[in-house]
Design an enzyme around this catalytic site. Structure first.
Site, PDB file in Angstrom:
ATOM      1  N   VAL A 163       0.596  -1.346   0.022  1.00  0.00           N
ATOM      2  CA  VAL A 163       0.184  -0.174  -0.091  1.00  0.00           C
ATOM      3  C   VAL A 163       1.258   1.785  -0.503  1.00  0.00           C
ATOM      4  CG1 VAL A 163      -1.655   1.310   1.179  1.00  0.00           C
ATOM      5  CG2 VAL A 163      -1.582  -1.248   1.527  1.00  0.00           C
ATOM      6  N   ALA A 164       2.484   1.095   1.192  1.00  0.00           N
ATOM      7  CA  ALA A 164       2.608   2.498   0.969  1.00  0.00           C
ATOM      8  C   ALA A 164       4.060   2.801  -0.465  1.00  0.00           C
ATOM      9  CB  ALA A 164       3.468   2.361   1.896  1.00  0.00           C
ATOM     10  N   ASP A 210      -7.440  27.818 -38.765  1.00  0.00           N
ATOM     11  CA  ASP A 210      -8.323  27.999 -39.384  1.00  0.00           C
ATOM     12  C   ASP A 210      -8.595  29.827 -39.977  1.00  0.00           C
ATOM     13  OD1 ASP A 210     -11.034  28.327 -41.240  1.00  0.00           O
ATOM     14  OD2 ASP A 210     -11.286  29.425 -39.165  1.00  0.00           O
ATOM     15  N   ASP A 523     -13.896  28.202 -36.055  1.00  0.00           N
ATOM     16  CA  ASP A 523     -15.348  28.899 -35.530  1.00  0.00           C
ATOM     17  C   ASP A 523     -16.383  28.247 -36.630  1.00  0.00           C
ATOM     18  OD1 ASP A 523     -14.744  30.453 -38.168  1.00  0.00           O
ATOM     19  OD2 ASP A 523     -15.547  32.171 -37.394  1.00  0.00           O
ATOM     20  N   ASP A 527     -15.631  23.525 -39.766  1.00  0.00           N
ATOM     21  CA  ASP A 527     -14.544  22.940 -38.374  1.00  0.00           C
ATOM     22  C   ASP A 527     -14.431  21.708 -37.667  1.00  0.00           C
ATOM     23  OD1 ASP A 527     -12.422  25.596 -40.127  1.00  0.00           O
ATOM     24  OD2 ASP A 527     -14.108  26.972 -38.689  1.00  0.00           O
TER      25      ASP A 527
END
Length: 782
Positions: A163-164, A210, A523, A527
């Site tokens: 665990v450690a 773009d 935009d 695109d």
């Protein structure tokens, strides 16, 4: 508007079916894909679909070939595009998923976002740590059994050690720092829609830009003027000729040119709360907008020169003519002695420069009306060719004052006023941003639906190719190119022109196939497939379409592309900080395994019990690791090339360094444990010394992990980290409670320490820090 049963009817867009005859009017959106059958100067803005910045003039004539690119199909209109001028009729040929927008939506559904580089690397690292830690803990278990320890005792110790050994703090650290990165980006008006997108920004190698609406404003603007036989540049509302700044109202030829462009213009100006609302074609809007920014009262000027008659351009006349009455006072009127008091009409003309120039006999220069000589005509023609060579849309303007009614004979003897050159201008700061991308080792390429000359001019202006010749590719035949060839070819090209939505997706995937981490900006609807498929999709928040924003990973709220470099800086810093946290967690966890293994293998007993192992793990894994992940950006973060996405988050060299650091911490803890064995014998007192020494050394090791190259002694080069100071202060306070609180002391099996014990613990904790810093300095020395 459709025609059914021979009559115009207005119906809902979803009721349009193939075969419907659509009426196309300015200001309306096209309801379906349709074939133009009648056009009267019909122009349509298709930028959201094709990326073409200029409105397209439609013509019902059949196309010459069947493989014409989308942007060149001038006898078609597409769903979602905007009618900007003229009027026409069109027969519906496709609706719903059978439209071009429907095909784009299908591409979006088929495109998948790839796993981020860090996601892949953390998955790989986690699997490796599980296997290695499980194997080591198994060996410890077997060695303990061979040494005569009980099965239950060794099983408990081995499970605690396992665990450690696993750095369970790593997911917490990574998730927290990514969430904080999203918060920081929001302050810069950057919305991150996916948690791991923050880090991916830091390893972007190629950014596909773009043009329309991203690099440019997606609106026509006047950028150059030729008036009074001199070239004038227009930028940010200022008129400059070389180093001279020109005031429009102090330059008569420039003022008259702007006034005639306003009069020979059908744009309607509607006053608003902020800027005026302009309703008209993009070309005429650009002329009126320039006049308004120059201080001209457009509506007032039109009242002084009321419109009497308008003659639109035609196939045989590529210019527009308007006739105006002259009110008083009339700023365009010559002095009474010049006109004899008889002229009462003004003709304003704008259009094709050669055709307008052919009707002129005079020109203005330095405020004087002079005869137009052959040398003057040649100079104007050269200016027109130069402006057209810069991919500007050029219009000529002229005027004529006379008495009587307008007629064909009145359109000669005009006074030449000048040329206006229009373009979709590059946004301020974009050129400098491209230079910053290049310095950061990021390749920038432009993808646009524009024609090759326009795309080439923008690419040259932005210096996309740096110091080498600009490579531009017409994407008309991109679909026919072999994918492997395209993957190699795409890295050499700086500009892709005439690109369709499917081709944008094809280019992004080709770059990814070549091993590049790709960011895509955009935009428009066109695109969207590429935005979704890219490693990072970046959409514009204001000018962007809903479709683009929905599929993007990053949305720029104010459309300011310059914030991208801030996001990339944060992404690189986040990755570097996560690396620091991983190195810290691995070195400290390794020291715990090595302490247990060394002691058991050497027959020195178990220095740490199960509760102590879990306490160390809880104390040192979370808070110091998280504080390291909050380190400030290093000054040269944008002067380094992006990291290789295939490079492991922890390399072989890192593992060797981690092993050395963990070994030094182990040596310090074993030294304190050996002292305890000699003084107190095997038992809780000796184990307590190992526990206190190991915990303190691990906490101090966080100071060494702040930088891989800069030592803690060179504090001037390391910006302060208050989070680390708080984390270490709090952790040491909690560790002190294990000695001060009796219940906690009994729970962990710790006994009180003497002054001598304290000195041993302090020395064994500080010495590893000094040694690790010294080896770091030695490794980085020339």
């Amino acid at each position: 508007l459709v025609i059914r049963d021979g009559r115009p009817r207005e119906i809902q867009g979803e009721e349009v079916v193939p075969g419907d005859l659509l009426l196309l009017r300015p200001g309306s959106y096209v309801a379906a894909d349709c074939r133009i059958v009648e056009s009267h100067y019909l122009t349509i803005d298709e930028s959201a679909l094709t990326g073409e910045s200029m409105p397209v003039v439609k013509d019902p004539a059949p196309l010459a070939r069947s493989d014409v690119p989308l942007a060149d199909r001038i006898n078609m209109a597409y769903m979602g595009t905007l009618v900007t001028g003229g009027q026409g009729l069109a027969i519906t040929v496709g609706t719903g998923k059978f439209t071009e927008i429907g095909r784009v939506q299908a591409l979006i559904g088929a495109a998948t976002a790839p796993k981020t580089p860090m996601e892949k690397q953390l998955d790989r690292l986690g699997n490796q740590l599980v296997l290695i830690s499980g194997g080591v803990c198994g060996i410890v278990f077997l060695v303990g059994l061979a040494r005569g320890y009980g099965v239950l005792q060794m099983l408990r110790s081995s499970i605690s050690l396992a665990v450690a050994a696993i750095p369970e703090g790593l997911p917490t650290v990574a998730t927290t720092i990514l969430a904080l990165g999203i918060r920081d980006m929001k302050r810069h008006k950057v919305l991150i829609r996916r948690l791991d997108a923050v880090e991916t920004l830091g390893c972007v190698q190629t950014i596909c830009l773009d043009k329309t609406g991203t690099l440019t404003f997606n609106r026509m603007s006047v950028v150059a003027i030729n008036a009074g036989m001199r070239q004038i540049e227009v930028r940010n509302g200022l008129f400059t000729a070389g180093a001279e700044v020109i005031a429009p109202h102090a330059c008569e030829e420039l003022l008259r040119l702007l006034q005639v462009c306003v009069l020979c213009n059908e744009t309607v100006v509607e006053p608003g709360s902020g800027e005026c609302l302009l309703r008209g074609s993009s070309t005429e809007n650009a002329l009126v907008h320039l006049a308004i920014t120059s201080g001209i009262d457009v509506n007032g000027l039109r009242e002084q020169y009321p419109l009497l008659k308008i003659t639109h351009r035609s196939e045989s006349r590529n210019f527009m003519v308007t006739m105006h009455g002259i009110g008083t006072p009339a700023p365009l009127s010559p002095a009474p002695e010049e006109n004899g008091g008889g002229r009462s009409r003004l003709i304003a003309v704008k259009g094709s420069p050669p055709e307008v120039l052919a009707m002129c006999s005079w020109h203005l220069k330095d405020g004087e009306q002079l005869p137009l000589t052959d040398e003057d005509r040649l100079a104007i023609e050269l200016a027109n060719e130069r402006m057209a060579g810069e991919s500007l849309r050029v219009l000529g303007a002229a005027c004529y004052l006379y008495a009587g009614e307008i007629g064909e004979e009145g359109e000669h003897g005009l006074t030449w006023l000048g040329l206006t050159g229009m373009a979709d201008p590059v946004k301020p700061g974009v050129k400098e941003l491209i230079g910053t991308f290049h310095r950061a080792g990021i390749d920038a390429l432009m993808i646009t639906g524009d024609q090759v000359p326009t795309a080439y001019a923008i690419g040259k202006e932005l210096n996309l190719s740096r110091e080498i010749p600009l490579e531009i590719f017409d994407s008309t035949h991109l679909q026919e190119m072999d994918p492997d060839l395209l993957a190699a070819f795409a890295r050499r090209v700086h500009v892709f022109a005439r690109v369709s939505p499917a081709q944008k997706l094809q280019i992004v995937q080709a770059l990814q196939k070549g091993g590049r981490v790709v960011a895509m900006t955009g935009d428009g609807i066109n695109d969207s497939p590429a935005l979704k498929a890219a490693d990072i999709g970046i959409a514009m928040g204001t000018a962007g379409t809903d479709v683009a924003r929905e599929v993007a990973d990053v949305v720029l709220e104010d459309d300011n592309l310059e914030t991208m470099i801030i996001a990339i800086s944060h992404g690189r810093t986040i990755y570097g900080n996560i690396r620091k946290s991983v190195r810290f967690l691995l070195a400290t966890n390794l020291s715990e395994i090595m302490v247990m293994f060394t002691a058991i293998a050497a027959g020195m007993g178990q220095p740490l019990n199960a509760m102590q192992l879990l306490w160390i793990n809880l104390l040192s894994d979370i808070f110091p690791g998280l504080a390291l992940a909050l380190e400030s950006p290093e000054p040269d973060v944008l002067n380094r090339p992006p990291r290789d996405p295939q490079e492991a988050i922890i390399s072989n060299a890192d593992l060797r360094r981690i092993s050395l650091e963990g070994g030094v911490i182990t040596a310090g803890a074993m030294g304190a444990y050996g002292y305890g064995l000699l003084r107190y014998g095997m038992g809780p007192r000796a184990g307590g010394l190992a526990f206190m020494s190991l915990t303190s050394a691990q906490l101090l090791h966080a100071l060494s992990c702040r930088s891989e190259t800069v030592t803690m002694y060179d504090s001037a080069r390391l910006p302060p980290n208050r989070y680390l100071s708080w984390a270490l202060g709090g952790s040491f306070a909690l560790q002190a409670l294990t000695l001060a609180v009796p219940g906690l002391r009994r729970f962990l099996g710790v006994t009180p320490v003497t002054l001598m014990d304290g000195l041993v613990i302090g020395g064994s904790a500080v010495l590893p820090l000094v040694v690790n810093e010294a080896t770091k300095q030695q490794r980085n020395s020339p």
